[in-house]
Design an enzyme around this catalytic site. Sequence first.
Site, PDB file in Angstrom:
ATOM      1  N   ARG A 211      35.255  30.801  48.520  1.00  0.00           N
ATOM      2  CA  ARG A 211      36.049  31.952  48.979  1.00  0.00           C
ATOM      3  C   ARG A 211      35.960  32.095  50.510  1.00  0.00           C
ATOM      4  O   ARG A 211      36.944  32.433  51.168  1.00  0.00           O
ATOM      5  CB  ARG A 211      35.558  33.226  48.264  1.00  0.00           C
ATOM      6  CG  ARG A 211      36.380  34.445  48.604  1.00  0.00           C
ATOM      7  CD  ARG A 211      36.076  35.630  47.671  1.00  0.00           C
ATOM      8  NE  ARG A 211      36.555  36.867  48.259  1.00  0.00           N
ATOM      9  CZ  ARG A 211      35.768  37.842  48.705  1.00  0.00           C
ATOM     10  NH1 ARG A 211      34.454  37.768  48.600  1.00  0.00           N
ATOM     11  NH2 ARG A 211      36.300  38.925  49.247  1.00  0.00           N
TER      12      ARG A 211
ATOM     13  N   HIS B 157      39.215  32.073  52.864  1.00  0.00           N
ATOM     14  CA  HIS B 157      39.568  33.225  53.715  1.00  0.00           C
ATOM     15  C   HIS B 157      39.569  32.853  55.200  1.00  0.00           C
ATOM     16  O   HIS B 157      40.275  33.469  55.989  1.00  0.00           O
ATOM     17  CB  HIS B 157      38.642  34.409  53.447  1.00  0.00           C
ATOM     18  CG  HIS B 157      39.020  35.171  52.215  1.00  0.00           C
ATOM     19  ND1 HIS B 157      38.834  36.522  52.064  1.00  0.00           N
ATOM     20  CD2 HIS B 157      39.604  34.763  51.062  1.00  0.00           C
ATOM     21  CE1 HIS B 157      39.272  36.911  50.867  1.00  0.00           C
ATOM     22  NE2 HIS B 157      39.737  35.849  50.241  1.00  0.00           N
TER      23      HIS B 157
ATOM     24  N   TRP C 250      36.956  35.259  35.543  1.00  0.00           N
ATOM     25  CA  TRP C 250      38.234  34.876  34.954  1.00  0.00           C
ATOM     26  C   TRP C 250      38.045  33.958  33.737  1.00  0.00           C
ATOM     27  O   TRP C 250      38.913  33.866  32.892  1.00  0.00           O
ATOM     28  CB  TRP C 250      39.081  34.127  35.986  1.00  0.00           C
ATOM     29  CG  TRP C 250      39.624  34.939  37.119  1.00  0.00           C
ATOM     30  CD1 TRP C 250      40.853  35.532  37.172  1.00  0.00           C
ATOM     31  CD2 TRP C 250      38.996  35.228  38.373  1.00  0.00           C
ATOM     32  NE1 TRP C 250      41.018  36.170  38.387  1.00  0.00           N
ATOM     33  CE2 TRP C 250      39.899  36.002  39.134  1.00  0.00           C
ATOM     34  CE3 TRP C 250      37.748  34.918  38.954  1.00  0.00           C
ATOM     35  CZ2 TRP C 250      39.621  36.462  40.433  1.00  0.00           C
ATOM     36  CZ3 TRP C 250      37.465  35.375  40.226  1.00  0.00           C
ATOM     37  CH2 TRP C 250      38.383  36.139  40.951  1.00  0.00           C
TER      38      TRP C 250
HETATM   39  C1  HEM Z   1      46.697  34.172  45.041  1.00  0.00           C
HETATM   40  C2  HEM Z   1      46.200  35.167  45.739  1.00  0.00           C
HETATM   41  C3  HEM Z   1      44.753  35.548  45.654  1.00  0.00           C
HETATM   42  C4  HEM Z   1      44.275  36.798  45.485  1.00  0.00           C
HETATM   43  C5  HEM Z   1      45.075  38.081  45.409  1.00  0.00           C
HETATM   44  C6  HEM Z   1      42.828  36.701  45.393  1.00  0.00           C
HETATM   45  C7  HEM Z   1      41.982  37.764  45.208  1.00  0.00           C
HETATM   46  C8  HEM Z   1      40.638  37.657  44.928  1.00  0.00           C
HETATM   47  C9  HEM Z   1      39.769  38.770  44.647  1.00  0.00           C
HETATM   48  C10 HEM Z   1      40.178  40.240  44.629  1.00  0.00           C
HETATM   49  C11 HEM Z   1      38.524  38.258  44.413  1.00  0.00           C
HETATM   50  C12 HEM Z   1      37.255  39.030  44.092  1.00  0.00           C
HETATM   51  C13 HEM Z   1      36.353  39.161  45.306  1.00  0.00           C
HETATM   52  C14 HEM Z   1      35.077  39.879  44.969  1.00  0.00           C
HETATM   53  O1  HEM Z   1      35.159  41.011  44.468  1.00  0.00           O
HETATM   54  O2  HEM Z   1      33.981  39.314  45.205  1.00  0.00           O
HETATM   55  C15 HEM Z   1      38.619  36.835  44.527  1.00  0.00           C
HETATM   56  C16 HEM Z   1      37.578  35.967  44.313  1.00  0.00           C
HETATM   57  C17 HEM Z   1      37.656  34.613  44.477  1.00  0.00           C
HETATM   58  N1  HEM Z   1      38.737  33.904  44.977  1.00  0.00           N
HETATM   59 FE1  HEM Z   1      40.614  34.635  45.171  1.00  0.00          FE
HETATM   60  N2  HEM Z   1      42.467  35.393  45.509  1.00  0.00           N
HETATM   61  C18 HEM Z   1      43.601  34.646  45.685  1.00  0.00           C
HETATM   62  C19 HEM Z   1      43.666  33.280  45.905  1.00  0.00           C
HETATM   63  C20 HEM Z   1      42.566  32.448  45.996  1.00  0.00           C
HETATM   64  C21 HEM Z   1      42.602  31.085  46.457  1.00  0.00           C
HETATM   65  C22 HEM Z   1      43.850  30.374  46.997  1.00  0.00           C
HETATM   66  C23 HEM Z   1      41.326  30.606  46.362  1.00  0.00           C
HETATM   67  C24 HEM Z   1      40.792  29.242  46.731  1.00  0.00           C
HETATM   68  C25 HEM Z   1      41.515  28.141  46.829  1.00  0.00           C
HETATM   69  C26 HEM Z   1      40.507  31.668  45.821  1.00  0.00           C
HETATM   70  C27 HEM Z   1      39.175  31.564  45.519  1.00  0.00           C
HETATM   71  C28 HEM Z   1      38.391  32.591  45.038  1.00  0.00           C
HETATM   72  C29 HEM Z   1      37.041  32.401  44.527  1.00  0.00           C
HETATM   73  C30 HEM Z   1      36.300  31.091  44.365  1.00  0.00           C
HETATM   74  C31 HEM Z   1      36.578  33.692  44.178  1.00  0.00           C
HETATM   75  C32 HEM Z   1      35.229  34.060  43.553  1.00  0.00           C
HETATM   76  C33 HEM Z   1      34.238  34.471  44.625  1.00  0.00           C
HETATM   77  C34 HEM Z   1      32.891  34.857  44.063  1.00  0.00           C
HETATM   78  O3  HEM Z   1      32.582  34.588  42.908  1.00  0.00           O
HETATM   79  O4  HEM Z   1      32.108  35.465  44.834  1.00  0.00           O
HETATM   80  N3  HEM Z   1      41.281  32.773  45.651  1.00  0.00           N
HETATM   81  N4  HEM Z   1      39.916  36.483  44.847  1.00  0.00           N
END
Ligand code: HEM
Length: 294
Positions: free
Chosen positions: A52, A56, A195
Amino acid sequence: MHSGASADKIHIKGPDHKGTFEDYQQIYNEIAELLESNSDYDDGSYGPILLRLAWHASGTYDIETKTGGSNGATMRFAPESDHGANAGLKTARDLLEPVKQKHPWISYSDLWILGGICAIQEMLGPIIPFRPGRSDRDASACAPDERLPNASKGARHLRDIFYRMGFDDREIVALSGAHALGRCHTDSSGYSGPWTFSPTVLTNDYYKLLLDEKWQWKKWNGPAEYEDKKTKSLMMLPTDFELIKDKEFRKHVERYAKDESVFMNEFRDAVLKLFELGVPFKQEERYTFKRTTD
Ligand code: HEM
């Protein structure tokens, strides 16, 4: 006399050292060691949060103005570190800090991307080629707020955000498969839960679950999100759900759900592109690192 100390010093590569393939593989291996260094953390791996961070750092890119992107590592500084979308990412930045201290010649911006690549590969995702050449910039280069997607919005918003980076519908769906990994945290985004049932292994389960499970709005005081009807232990963000509501997106969800190798290949290509957005590389050659488990 002090031969031990001075001998060590000779081997420390200073800030001007130009990294070789072997140096980067060494750093890759050190990051890999850190991933499962704290079994109490989340699902037992820092892999998802490192991915992440790399996303970002990269996803602020604007193809028109050629601003943002992973070059600079400006999330070290306010205001970018305080942007709502980046909540919680200090954990990932802090995890990599000792690696930076040990290898002062690598830029934070290359290190964060290497962290993302290491995380993907060690969590059994595809091999992502890495090209070094990012340099760090100061707070004046911070990306503006609101460049990253907002999970409460719809397909139109997803397209606005990802088209701005230079991606198309297929790539939006491929990149979203990263949500097979990790979880949402109430103290970061406000959302809650993983998820998939295997949040530390990259699979195409995100797409399969989206299509095969019955989803309902979760009844709680937090932001609107879906939960699976059967176990109530999995979640989907409103933006995740858009990928099956929108006809164009859905086509790709179905393709990836059907064939994991198609997903892995298209995910690799899209991530490689994401991580290189806006970087003024001087070197053509890309390195591929061995997984520590191979
Ligand atoms: C499509 C639009 C996207 C939205 C709206 C989105 C939104 C989010 C949100 C709200 C979280 C939770 C953060 C937290 O509470 O710790 C998250 C986690 C995460 N996102 Fe996304 N995301 C998007 C796309 C992506 C993309 C493109 C990637 C990587 C290629 C990605 C990788 C991740 C990963 C790996 C986590 C888990 C982080 C953890 O476990 O601490 N996301 N995302």
